[in-house]
Design a protein around this motif. Sequence first.
Motif, PDB file in Angstrom:
ATOM      1  N   GLU B  75       9.899  50.806  17.536  1.00 30.72           N
ATOM      2  CA  GLU B  75      10.105  49.391  17.226  1.00 30.72           C
ATOM      3  C   GLU B  75       9.510  49.072  15.866  1.00 30.72           C
ATOM      4  O   GLU B  75       8.543  49.712  15.445  1.00 30.72           O
ATOM      5  CB  GLU B  75       9.360  48.523  18.255  1.00 30.72           C
ATOM      6  CG  GLU B  75       9.920  48.585  19.653  1.00 30.72           C
ATOM      7  CD  GLU B  75       9.095  47.722  20.609  1.00 30.72           C
ATOM      8  OE1 GLU B  75       8.066  47.151  20.192  1.00 30.72           O
ATOM      9  OE2 GLU B  75       9.491  47.638  21.771  1.00 30.72           O
ATOM     10  N   PHE B 154       7.050  41.581  20.642  1.00 34.74           N
ATOM     11  CA  PHE B 154       7.170  43.040  20.797  1.00 34.74           C
ATOM     12  C   PHE B 154       6.727  43.548  22.161  1.00 34.74           C
ATOM     13  O   PHE B 154       6.991  44.698  22.498  1.00 34.74           O
ATOM     14  CB  PHE B 154       6.417  43.785  19.690  1.00 34.74           C
ATOM     15  CG  PHE B 154       5.040  43.267  19.415  1.00 34.74           C
ATOM     16  CD1 PHE B 154       3.991  43.537  20.278  1.00 34.74           C
ATOM     17  CD2 PHE B 154       4.789  42.494  18.281  1.00 34.74           C
ATOM     18  CE1 PHE B 154       2.725  43.063  20.016  1.00 34.74           C
ATOM     19  CE2 PHE B 154       3.515  42.005  18.013  1.00 34.74           C
ATOM     20  CZ  PHE B 154       2.481  42.289  18.884  1.00 34.74           C
ATOM     21  N   SER B 181      12.639  38.671  18.675  1.00 37.36           N
ATOM     22  CA  SER B 181      11.854  39.887  18.886  1.00 37.36           C
ATOM     23  C   SER B 181      11.899  40.799  17.674  1.00 37.36           C
ATOM     24  O   SER B 181      12.711  40.626  16.763  1.00 37.36           O
ATOM     25  CB  SER B 181      12.373  40.646  20.104  1.00 37.36           C
ATOM     26  OG  SER B 181      13.631  41.193  19.803  1.00 37.36           O
ATOM     27  N   VAL B 182      11.008  41.773  17.680  1.00 33.71           N
ATOM     28  CA  VAL B 182      11.034  42.780  16.612  1.00 33.71           C
ATOM     29  C   VAL B 182      12.261  43.655  16.827  1.00 33.71           C
ATOM     30  O   VAL B 182      12.828  43.703  17.920  1.00 33.71           O
ATOM     31  CB  VAL B 182       9.773  43.672  16.625  1.00 33.71           C
ATOM     32  CG1 VAL B 182       8.519  42.852  16.397  1.00 33.71           C
ATOM     33  CG2 VAL B 182       9.662  44.475  17.919  1.00 33.71           C
ATOM     34  N   ASN B 184      14.320  46.838  17.580  1.00 33.64           N
ATOM     35  CA  ASN B 184      14.118  48.069  18.326  1.00 33.64           C
ATOM     36  C   ASN B 184      15.080  49.114  17.759  1.00 33.64           C
ATOM     37  O   ASN B 184      16.294  48.912  17.731  1.00 33.64           O
ATOM     38  CB  ASN B 184      14.390  47.823  19.816  1.00 33.64           C
ATOM     39  CG  ASN B 184      14.142  49.058  20.651  1.00 33.64           C
ATOM     40  OD1 ASN B 184      14.570  50.153  20.297  1.00 33.64           O
ATOM     41  ND2 ASN B 184      13.439  48.886  21.762  1.00 33.64           N
TER      42      ASN B 184
END
Lengths: 367, 367
Positions: B75, B154, B181-182, B184
């Motif tokens: 990630e 995350f 979100s971060v 992936n």
Amino acid sequence: MYEELFEEILRSKKGVLGKFWEHTYLRLTHAYGGWPEGTVFLKDLAVSGFPKIGRINALVPGLKKQFASCSFWMEEKVDGYNVRIFHYQGKILCATRGGFICPFSTDRIMDLMSADIFNDYPTLVLCGEITGPENPYIEGPSPLVDEDIKLFIFDIAKLPTFEFLPQQQKQELLYRYGLPSVKNFGLFENRQEDFEKIKKILLNLHYEYREGVVFKEEPSGRRAKYVTANSDLNDIAVFSRKIMDISPNYFIDRMLRYVLFLIDMGIIEENGWEEKLGKAFVSSIKEVLNYLKENGKSSRLFRCRFRNPQNAQHFIDHLKHIPRHEEHIVVKGFFKDKEYWILEFEKIYPSTGDSLRNWLSGALRFD
Amino acid sequence: MYEELFEEILRSKKGVLGKFWEHTYLRLTHAYGGWPEGTVFLKDLAVSGFPKIGRINALVPGLKKQFASCSFWMEEKVDGYNVRIFHYQGKILCATRGGFICPFSTDRIMDLMSADIFNDYPTLVLCGEITGPENPYIEGPSPLVDEDIKLFIFDIAKLPTFEFLPQQQKQELLYRYGLPSVKNFGLFENRQEDFEKIKKILLNLHYEYREGVVFKEEPSGRRAKYVTANSDLNDIAVFSRKIMDISPNYFIDRMLRYVLFLIDMGIIEENGWEEKLGKAFVSSIKEVLNYLKENGKSSRLFRCRFRNPQNAQHFIDHLKHIPRHEEHIVVKGFFKDKEYWILEFEKIYPSTGDSLRNWLSGALRFD
């Protein structure tokens, strides 16, 4: 007479005993009773520690502030190790900054200078810098010495007080006895015209990768040192080889001074200074990593020449007593080559080697 | 129920009390009774400190050693500040790494995400990074956010144990609730083919000045982070603005990592890396010196937006409680601009300013 002090100093943990041939001596690891750190006490002689010289990090404001009213001398500051050379019981001994009687310097001192001055003035102490590619302490290039070592005297002090002789008296003695000395750039005044001359000299020293200068005022005794950017750069490159065995402040200080010198000299906007600074780090770190891959450790090889092979043994013992040198000295060779005994030894930088080896192995690190 | 612990923790000096609106809480400044540093205790809720993630400084050896047998997720690691977002008595609160309930993050959290997930799962904790040019903690550019701030989640943890949800369950929830979100990058295996893919991704992140990645293995829970050289370079440039207020190891570490990353990626021999490293220092030090000449101090201006003006006041109080921030925060402006209250404040870097001012004045320095 000083022997009586020994027990008290040892009890107060301000000093440590040493031995060199038949001489037992005490060196101060901390100031004690008015004597500075680095003072050497022999049975009946005390050689005061060499006084610390403050640094100016901005040239003209520094000169204006530190030498406000008088004229001052400017001498070259040589990048080596500091020795105090003195006469004791018919022999010439050399003490390092920390107050060790140095077996290497003492062994070689008669190669570096004539001892005649001590016949006439046995209570003088010559203070100088020893530098050269075959010195056992200081790493990195020595622009003033091509091979072996040389001595550069910058002060003469009088015992028992360790009072420095005035510049002119010092120059006279150096000349009369043909003693090797640092370059004296002359007497300057606190005025713009002289500042320009000083800058020009410093710029030349800088381009020759020489360390810098010491300013000395008389009779006040005020002193200040100022070093060149290329000397800082050289320190950074050399010390990056043992980057994790060195206080990280060492690097921060030198980076700041590097920039300040370039600004002082008006050359910061010229090309290449950023790259040179980056290179000092990157090249050295690459070297460390390559060396580590080939040798499994981080270390540097030293080589120096002795006259008397027993002094080499004394010297190895001595190195092992220097704080943080314990167990990190490995003798690699000792052999006779013409009139000298050559000692080759390795200094190991354990933190740099261990940390990087650990990182390269893929270890996790919590920082 | 946790309130009973407060007195004991305070007595053992492992924690400190804080207040945010009507909530009194205790944050652990050191691990205590199985709870890690950064744990937040409210009257009847404990949110464990976010576990430290180890770093690998050599990519392939690190992956081979840390994730020997299983596959692992990769990630993006976003350069911001860590928040744990949780539901408490009908409100969403945000705790920073140190366990402070952050008045800024809490004020703004509803701008950054929808709280729907807490209606369905009130005992989840969202763990994310807040970054952007108008965040009050992290200095320097934020390549992922053009203005104000953004949140990048995350991890999702379950109370009371703070156990992380498996990647797939986390992804499902993030998707279902439309949570930011971060990135992936997928699931990788311990094999050369995948290492090459990972390197390619890291090189792209590097060229975009993004921070790096976190590797996560399941179900072992093993994790490791790895950052790009340009992220190190950015840190060096940004932190050089307060070079003497920062542990010097900060710079040494990043310089070493910088070189190791370039070697890992096989680009160390390409041109310009030395210059970039040198520039990161030299340019910043020049900036500090210019700023000092004009402003008589070393400082940096921050600006951030609040919804509720009282949170801004709480925030200023909060900043003054962060170790080493005391007395070094100066509010410069506070005004309403459309739907936000804008807080402008200055962080002063006292050691950098004082030391350099002293040096520039020509003072003597004994080092």
